[in-house]
Design a protein around this motif. Structure first.
Motif, mmCIF file in Angstrom:
data_model
loop_
_atom_site.group_PDB
_atom_site.id
_atom_site.type_symbol
_atom_site.label_atom_id
_atom_site.label_comp_id
_atom_site.label_asym_id
_atom_site.label_seq_id
_atom_site.Cartn_x
_atom_site.Cartn_y
_atom_site.Cartn_z
ATOM 1 N N PHE A 112 0.926 -1.218 -0.118
ATOM 2 C CA PHE A 112 0.044 -0.053 0.144
ATOM 3 C C PHE A 112 0.858 1.153 -0.053
ATOM 4 N N HIS A 113 0.596 2.222 -0.752
ATOM 5 C CA HIS A 113 1.122 3.451 -0.815
ATOM 6 C C HIS A 113 0.537 4.611 0.065
ATOM 7 N N GLU B 25 0.307 7.801 0.235
ATOM 8 C CA GLU B 25 -0.056 8.899 -0.508
ATOM 9 C C GLU B 25 -1.170 8.716 -1.396
ATOM 10 N N ILE B 26 -1.591 7.669 -1.868
ATOM 11 C CA ILE B 26 -2.386 7.438 -2.723
ATOM 12 C C ILE B 26 -3.718 6.932 -2.301
ATOM 13 N N GLU C 63 -7.236 3.513 -5.468
ATOM 14 C CA GLU C 63 -6.021 3.015 -6.217
ATOM 15 C C GLU C 63 -5.197 1.803 -5.868
ATOM 16 N N PHE D 238 -6.556 -1.774 -6.554
ATOM 17 C CA PHE D 238 -6.011 -1.913 -7.750
ATOM 18 C C PHE D 238 -4.753 -2.535 -7.680
ATOM 19 N N ILE D 239 -3.921 -1.738 -7.229
ATOM 20 C CA ILE D 239 -2.497 -2.261 -7.132
ATOM 21 C C ILE D 239 -2.224 -3.445 -6.315
#
Lengths: 273, 472
Positions: free
Chosen positions: B110-111, B113-114, B118, B121-122
């Motif tokens: 998990f990032h 900042e996004i 999203e 999906f990633i």
């Protein structure tokens, strides 16, 4: 290496998604967002233009265009190197927890920086339009030069990212090496201004062994073929095929070696980071 | 159905102990792999290596649910990571057939900042779904995680619980053939844990293979048909889950038992020393100071009284008259108070009491309350009190033992000096387990009990359980 490439192809969806994550995350929260991809090289160009054109009185007519033409691909290269080197380490939570080919991480760095490079191209185009520098036939080589720079950069980043997992000092020294490399390549100066012929032969040999020299030279000849400097078209020269071919050959070998190194080291990644 | 989907063949795993010099050596030796192979024969005695796994053989059939249990550092998670392909075994062979999803670290990748959207999906693509599949399951995932209102906020604004929920939601929607679960049932609130368990049982019903690593033995028992018990990298035993859990609990209990026994012995020694000291100084008959006796850890017990009658020894016995300190809820427990009277005294009262560590008084009684009149002559003797079914639930209790006069004149008080621990095989809460039964009446009531609670016996188990523990 072919197997590795095939493996990467199978993971293309992941690569796409990671690149877009990278791009989205980078400017998230900043007001100008994607504009920074264009602004950054532009501002950097201003810095060098200020130093070299105003203070050091470099006489080239459209010096800032020349600068921009070299800085743009250089930023792709240097940012890939600096970010890519630590990509395995900073991707620790992925490498340790999810099974996927780790070489995706350095690859994603090179690709997302390539995209930033592409975002900068409209500015370059703007300059060319403003100064009515119409690219000549050399422009056809542009895709090829991108491929060559890509292979070279990826080969380097692949090895560095794996080695720096075990030897973190690499990350520290790399900044300095990149700066040295920058000044060793014809970006802020034009090679012909250096008068290398009148200096010890060793300098010109070193210069010619630098793959980035050939790459940079090609960029200048591709975009600035019809740029005039006090009446003469200094870049209306043929693409340096010999040097470029050598760089391509070297890059492919580098990539193969790097991949071997990477594959040997990657079993230890999840334990070392 | 007879095909093995996961095979582990005498797996060992060595980790390098970290040191700067060593780190450089690893780099060198990995690059020069062939040289290293020559030296590999010596790795077993290499002091720079830590053997996390020392030979694990497990075969898992399709549709099986198997649990790995063991204390911290036993190598459970390492096994799981080897199955997941994240770690490579040092020696041995692994083979895995089928798509595998590992709930090892939720939300890995998990990032911050996004947005959650999203990230779904990633993360989904990372776990092997296609964009199309994620699009189809997107609503289901968001609802499962219960994050509809926050799905477009950047993940860094999420609480850790929200983060975990999103991670779990994505991971369980991957629809794998083999599901690896490492200690993730501990996330989120009760409702979410139930949702997760439901989902996992659903996997089980659909004939997926599930491999669980957890300290939650209750979950293993409910979920798994088979269990593997690892202890310090060695595969201690493998077999039906309930049997293995029983054996494991027993070994844990044994260790605790030993600890309690040593502590009890130390207290006894401290008391004995006191008796000798007192004998020398011909104990004063007047004021009796309160003495502080350390009973292990930070805790202390208190002792006071004029010692006309002295408690020389206190023993806790089980039904077979063996000294024990760890019991199962409902076991037969016997307290024995050994005394020494220095003169003939009438109207003596013996009493005992149980306390929680926070001071809550659980139970107390004495011979006077229960209408015994006791006259003591000079000499030694023992008093016993038996609890045929002591229904204290899982906890450690402090014990008061006292001998005093009916007129409350203190002879010898041992306050909070001894400890007795209870373990129960059910997760109930409180202090006391009254005997009980459930009955259910109502239209459409659907009641199932998943097996009986594990029967575990700490009674003269020394040989019997060990045997069943070692056999495969």
């Amino acid at each position: 290496m072919l197997n590795s490439i095939r493996e990467l192809y199978r993971y293309r969806a992941l690569i796409v998604v990671l690149v877009s994550r990278d791009l989205k995350a980078r400017y998230r929260g900043s007001v100008l967002g994607f504009m920074w991809s264009m602004l950054n090289p532009f501002l950097m160009m201003l810095v060098y233009w200020l130093v070299f054109s105003i203070y050091l009185r470099n006489g080239m007519e459209h010096y800032h265009v020349y600068l921009f033409c070299g800085l743009l691909p250089w930023l792709w290269f240097s940012a890939s190197l600096l970010e890519g080197c630590g990509s395995i380490i900073s991707g620790a939570n992925l490498v340790k927890k999810v099974m996927f080919p780790a070489e995706i991480l350095p690859l994603v760095v090179v690709i997302s920086n390539l995209i930033h490079f592409c975002f900068g191209l409209p500015i370059l185009a703007g300059f060319l339009i403003i100064y009515r520098i119409i690219p000549g036939l050399n422009i056809l080589v542009f895709p090829l030069i991108i491929v060559i720079q890509f292979v070279f950069t990826f080969g380097l980043v692949l090895a560095l990212s794996a080695l720096s997992v075990h030897l973190r000092d690499i990350q520290q020294i790399l900044t300095n090496i990149v700066t040295l490399w920058f000044f060793m390549s014809p970006i802020v100066y034009n090679l012909s201004d250096l008068n290398l012929a009148s200096k010890p032969a060793i300098l010109s040999i070193i210069m010619n062994l630098n793959p980035m020299k050939h790459i940079m030279e090609s960029y200048h000849r591709i975009f600035l073929q019809n740029m005039t400097d006090r009446g003469s078209e200094i870049f209306n020269l043929p693409i340096p095929w010999l040097g470029l071919g050598a760089v391509l050959g070297f890059s492919v070998i580098l990539l193969m070696v790097s991949w071997r190194v990477f594959n040997r080291l990657k079993t230890g990644f999840s334990e070392e980071i | 159905m007879n095909r093995y989907v996961v095979e582990l063949d005498s797996i060992t795993k060595a980790f390098k102990k970290h040191s700067k010099r060593h780190q450089f050596l690893t780099l060198k030796s990995t690059l020069i792999r062939d040289l290293w192979k020559l030296k590999q024969k010596n790795t077993e005695v290499d002091p720079g290596l830590f053997w996390a796994l020392k030979g694990v053989d497990v075969r898992i059939r399709k549709g099986e649910t198997i649990g790995f249990i063991g204390s911290n550092g036993s190598g459970k998670s390492t096994v799981l990571k080897i199955i997941a392909g994240i770690l490579k075994p040092t020696t041995g062979r692994v083979s895995v057939t089928g798509r595998l999803s590992a709930l090892i670290e939720l939300g890995a990748g998990f990032h911050p900042e996004i947005s959650g959207r999203e990230n779904i999906f990633i993360n989904g693509i990372m776990l092997g779904l296609t964009k199309q599949q994620i699009r189809e399951k997107f609503d289901e995932i968001v609802d499962f995680a219960d994050l509809r209102d926050f799905i477009d906020n950047p993940v860094r604004t999420y609480s850790s619980g929200m983060f975990m929920r999103l991670g779990f939601a994505v991971a369980v929607h991957v629809n794998p053939d083999i599901l690896l679960i490492d200690e993730v049932l501990a996330v989120g609130d009760q409702t979410f844990v139930h949702k997760c368990l439901e989902r996992i049982f659903d996997f089980k019903r659909r004939g997926k293979t599930i491999i669980v690593v957890t300290h939650d033995l209750g979950a293993v028992e409910k979920l798994c048909s088979r269990a593997v018990w690892l202890s310090q990298g060695i595969q201690k035993s493998e077999g039906p889950a309930r049997e293995i859990i029983g054996a494991y609990l027993l070994s844990v209990a044994r260790k605790e038992e030993e600890r309690y026994a040593t502590e009890h012995e130390q207290i006894q020694e401290a008391l004995d020393r006191q008796v000798q000291d007192d004998a020398k100084s011909e104990c004063d008959q007047g004021e009796s100071p309160v003495e502080i006796i350390p009973i292990g850890g930070e805790q202390t017990g208190k002792r006071w009284g004029n010692r006309k009658i002295e408690i020389t020894r206190f023993r806790i016995l089980d039904a077979t008259e063996h000294e024990r300190y760890l019991f199962l809820t409902g076991e037969d427990v016997l307290f024995e108070i050994q005394y020494q009277a220095k003169e003939t005294i009438s109207a003596v009262v013996f009493g005992v009491g149980f306390y929680l560590q926070d001071g809550t008084w659980c139970y107390g009684s004495n011979t006077d309350i229960e209408r015994y009149t006791i006259n003591v002559e000079e000499g030694t003797g023992k008093i016993r009190i038996r609890f045929p079914q002591l229904n204290l639930i899982q906890n450690t209790y402090l014990i008061d033992v006292a001998v005093h006069g009916v007129d409350s004149s203190p002879y010898d008080f041992h306050s909070r000096m001894y400890r007795i621990a209870f373990r129960s095989n059910q997760g109930e809460s409180g202090i006391f387990r009254p005997d009980h039964d459930w009955t259910f009446h109502g239209p459409g009531l659907d009641v199932k009990q998943i097996g009986d609670p594990i029967r575990m016996s700490l009674l003269d188990s020394n040989d019997e359980m060990e045997e069943s523990g070692e056999t495969k």
